[in-house]
Design a protein around this motif. Structure first.
Motif, PDB file in Angstrom:
ATOM      1  N   VAL A   1       0.634  -1.826  -0.705  1.00 43.67           N
ATOM      2  CA  VAL A   1      -0.434  -2.634  -0.132  1.00 43.67           C
ATOM      3  C   VAL A   1      -1.483  -1.772   0.578  1.00 43.67           C
ATOM      4  CG1 VAL A   1       0.621  -3.062   2.147  1.00 43.67           C
ATOM      5  CG2 VAL A   1      -0.741  -4.867   1.031  1.00 43.67           C
TER       6      VAL A   1
ATOM      7  N   THR B   1       8.946   3.984   7.296  1.00 45.04           N
ATOM      8  CA  THR B   1       8.607   2.825   8.134  1.00 45.04           C
ATOM      9  C   THR B   1       9.297   1.538   7.678  1.00 45.04           C
ATOM     10  OG1 THR B   1       6.618   2.365   6.816  1.00 45.04           O
ATOM     11  CG2 THR B   1       6.342   3.767   8.764  1.00 45.04           C
TER      12      THR B   1
ATOM     13  N   ILE C   1      10.306  -9.189  -0.807  1.00 41.76           N
ATOM     14  CA  ILE C   1       9.599  -9.055  -2.091  1.00 41.76           C
ATOM     15  C   ILE C   1      10.595  -9.215  -3.245  1.00 41.76           C
ATOM     16  CG2 ILE C   1       8.391  -7.400  -3.573  1.00 41.76           C
ATOM     17  CD1 ILE C   1       6.946  -6.400  -1.021  1.00 41.76           C
TER      18      ILE C   1
ATOM     19  N   ILE D   1       7.657 -13.254  -0.691  1.00 40.45           N
ATOM     20  CA  ILE D   1       6.265 -12.853  -0.480  1.00 40.45           C
ATOM     21  C   ILE D   1       5.777 -12.163  -1.753  1.00 40.45           C
ATOM     22  CG2 ILE D   1       6.413 -12.685   2.042  1.00 40.45           C
ATOM     23  CD1 ILE D   1       6.608  -9.679   1.738  1.00 40.45           C
TER      24      ILE D   1
ATOM     25  N   PHE E   1       6.220  -1.968  -7.522  1.00 40.27           N
ATOM     26  CA  PHE E   1       5.011  -2.749  -7.220  1.00 40.27           C
ATOM     27  C   PHE E   1       4.002  -1.854  -6.509  1.00 40.27           C
ATOM     28  CE2 PHE E   1       8.346  -3.341  -4.085  1.00 40.27           C
ATOM     29  CZ  PHE E   1       7.732  -3.051  -2.879  1.00 40.27           C
TER      30      PHE E   1
ATOM     31  N   HIS F   1       7.855   6.641  -3.513  1.00 44.31           N
ATOM     32  CA  HIS F   1       6.407   6.504  -3.687  1.00 44.31           C
ATOM     33  C   HIS F   1       6.029   7.273  -4.957  1.00 44.31           C
ATOM     34  CE1 HIS F   1       5.416   5.315   0.606  1.00 44.31           C
ATOM     35  NE2 HIS F   1       6.588   5.887   0.789  1.00 44.31           N
TER      36      HIS F   1
ATOM     37  N   HIS G   1      -0.739   4.112  -6.448  1.00 43.11           N
ATOM     38  CA  HIS G   1       0.317   4.262  -5.437  1.00 43.11           C
ATOM     39  C   HIS G   1       1.285   3.091  -5.619  1.00 43.11           C
ATOM     40  CE1 HIS G   1       1.437   4.983  -0.897  1.00 43.11           C
ATOM     41  NE2 HIS G   1       2.496   4.948  -1.697  1.00 43.11           N
TER      42      HIS G   1
HETATM   43  P1  AMP Z   1       7.344   4.518   4.172  1.00 44.78           P
HETATM   44  O1  AMP Z   1       6.360   4.874   5.250  1.00 44.78           O
HETATM   45  O2  AMP Z   1       7.783   5.657   3.325  1.00 44.78           O
HETATM   46  O3  AMP Z   1       8.510   3.724   4.729  1.00 44.78           O
HETATM   47  O4  AMP Z   1       6.553   3.571   3.171  1.00 44.78           O
HETATM   48  C1  AMP Z   1       6.449   2.202   3.322  1.00 44.78           C
HETATM   49  C2  AMP Z   1       5.313   1.761   2.465  1.00 44.78           C
HETATM   50  O5  AMP Z   1       5.391   0.363   2.272  1.00 44.78           O
HETATM   51  C3  AMP Z   1       3.922   2.035   3.057  1.00 44.78           C
HETATM   52  O6  AMP Z   1       3.189   2.877   2.172  1.00 44.78           O
HETATM   53  C4  AMP Z   1       3.315   0.654   3.173  1.00 44.78           C
HETATM   54  O7  AMP Z   1       1.924   0.645   2.897  1.00 44.78           O
HETATM   55  C5  AMP Z   1       4.104  -0.138   2.155  1.00 44.78           C
HETATM   56  N1  AMP Z   1       4.172  -1.570   2.372  1.00 44.78           N
HETATM   57  C6  AMP Z   1       4.491  -2.220   3.508  1.00 44.78           C
HETATM   58  N2  AMP Z   1       4.488  -3.550   3.319  1.00 44.78           N
HETATM   59  C7  AMP Z   1       4.156  -3.753   2.014  1.00 44.78           C
HETATM   60  C8  AMP Z   1       3.987  -4.908   1.199  1.00 44.78           C
HETATM   61  N3  AMP Z   1       4.149  -6.144   1.689  1.00 44.78           N
HETATM   62  N4  AMP Z   1       3.644  -4.730  -0.097  1.00 44.78           N
HETATM   63  C9  AMP Z   1       3.468  -3.483  -0.601  1.00 44.78           C
HETATM   64  N5  AMP Z   1       3.616  -2.358   0.110  1.00 44.78           N
HETATM   65  C10 AMP Z   1       3.963  -2.485   1.403  1.00 44.78           C
END
Ligand code: AMP
Length: 115
Positions: free
Chosen positions: A33, A96, A11, A16, A30, A103, A40
């Motif tokens: 998703v 993840t 990103i 992407i 940003f 956040h 959020h």
């Molecule tokens: P964490 O679980 O704290 O690592 O948060 C990772 C966050 O990234 C999750 O809330 C996902 O929904 C978000 N996420 C993953 N891929 C994308 C993406 N391409 N664009 C925006 N958010 C994303």
């Protein structure tokens, strides 16, 4: 070549798309998703740092900048009723994506304690 890059690095590199709400020399913000609240937003440093466990004292200014960006975005996104800033760290913390991120959650009453 994007092999090995995290989704957030892709990103940052504009490989992407993302719904960007703020960008400066140090960070990018940003919309998540998969939003867990009406607002959020994710705030990430442009420099690749895997997690909060990997920061050093040299990152003090950057970490302050990320929090001040959350503060500014909360105003910009009209979260006057309150909001929460969360950093998930490591497996037990629910992280993840291996790129440090804050956040910013708001727009509804948030429960406590988290799951
Ligand atoms: P964490 O679980 O704290 O690592 O948060 C990772 C966050 O990234 C999750 O809330 C996902 O929904 C978000 N996420 C993953 N891929 C994308 C993406 N391409 N664009 C925006 N958010 C994303």
């Amino acid at each position: 070549m994007s092999a090995g890059k995290t989704i957030f690095k892709r990103i940052i590199d504009k490989e992407i798309p993302a719904k960007i709400v703020h960008e400066d020399d140090l960070c990018l913000a940003f919309h998540d998703v998969n939003p867990q609240a009406p607002t959020h937003v994710l705030i990430i440093p442009k420099r690749e740092i895997a997690s909060l466990a990997d920061v050093t004292s040299g990152d003090q200014a950057l970490l302050g900048h990320l929090l001040l960006t959350a503060h500014s975005l909360a105003k910009q996104l009209e979260l006057a009723d309150g909001y929460r800033v969360v950093i998930n760290c490591g497996r037990n913390g629910g992280q993840t994506v291996d790129h440090l991120h804050l956040h910013l959650l708001g727009g509804r009453s948030l429960g406590w304690p988290p799951g």
